[in-house]
Design an enzyme around this catalytic site. Structure first.
Site: not given
Length: 225
Positions: A26, A44, A74, A141
């Site tokens: 970014r 997380r 995940d 994920e």
């Protein structure tokens, strides 16, 4: 350190490293004065309680193991937020070009939404983590979605905990309608994308100009010393 701490440590490292790298992407767009397709990045490691629920759902033992690492894709999660739906395709393209991770699977829940109304683009990647015991491949994920999609998903996630996945019919219908409303919002905003980005660029320039001409009290005190 307990067995779960040892097991989850590489996942935390993967999340921390990828957050830095994706935030860096970014920053590169900003450096080149180009509109970034990435609005912001979060990450997380799945809490033990959620891991436990998943093991019950999948019928596997709740214990650190290679099978658990393979079945639960995940445990490490990254979320990349975009302003516009078309930005999602751009971000996915950037991920495909990277040589520091390997894409294992892609799940397009935008063109093929879930029955609940959920929309997002999921990319499962294999990311190498360097540990004191050598390199370890970690599944991560990456969810890529718009701000509107994320708002809906956050609300649905909270309600899911309350109702344990079994929503009253009225709530289910309202969630589906809200999902469609969020998607329509994205569609309308995409139609005026150029105007929005021009306005944001103008506002950013205005803020920078205001900082130069009207310093804060602290900056003014430093200037007057």
């Amino acid at each position: 350190m307990g067995q779960w701490d040892r097991f989850l440590a590489p996942y935390k490292q993967a999340v921390d490293e990828l957050k830095i790298k994706f935030k860096g992407m970014r920053g590169q767009f900003e450096t080149e004065n180009t509109n970034s397709p990435i609005e912001f990045v979060t990450g997380r490691v799945k809490p033990l309680a959620s891991i436990y629920d998943k093991t019950l759902e999948k019928g596997i033992p709740f214990e650190p193991s290679e099978k658990l690492a393979h079945e639960l894709q995940d445990i490490a999660g990254i979320r990349m937020m975009c302003q516009f739906v078309s930005d999602i395709e751009t971000v996915v393209g950037l991920l495909r070009q990277r040589n520091d991770l390997r894409i294992v699977e892609e799940k397009d829940y935008i063109s093929q939404k879930k029955q609940s109304g959920y929309r997002s683009y999921h990319v499962i990647v294999e990311y190498p983590v360097q540990t004191i015991n050598g390199e370890q491949q970690i599944l991560v994920e990456i969810q890529i979605r718009t701000l509107a999609m994320n708002f809906w998903a956050s609300i649905e996630h909270s309600l899911n905990y309350k109702y344990k996945g079994v929503f009253p019919e009225e709530i289910k219908l309202r969630l589906q309608r809200a999902a469609e409303a969020a998607f329509q919002l994205d569609a309308e905003m995409s139609k005026i994308r150029d105007e929005i980005q021009e306005a944001q660029a103008y506002f950013s320039e205005y803020k920078e100009s205001a900082k130069k001409h009207f310093p804060t009290d602290r900056e003014g005190e430093q200037t007057n010393k």
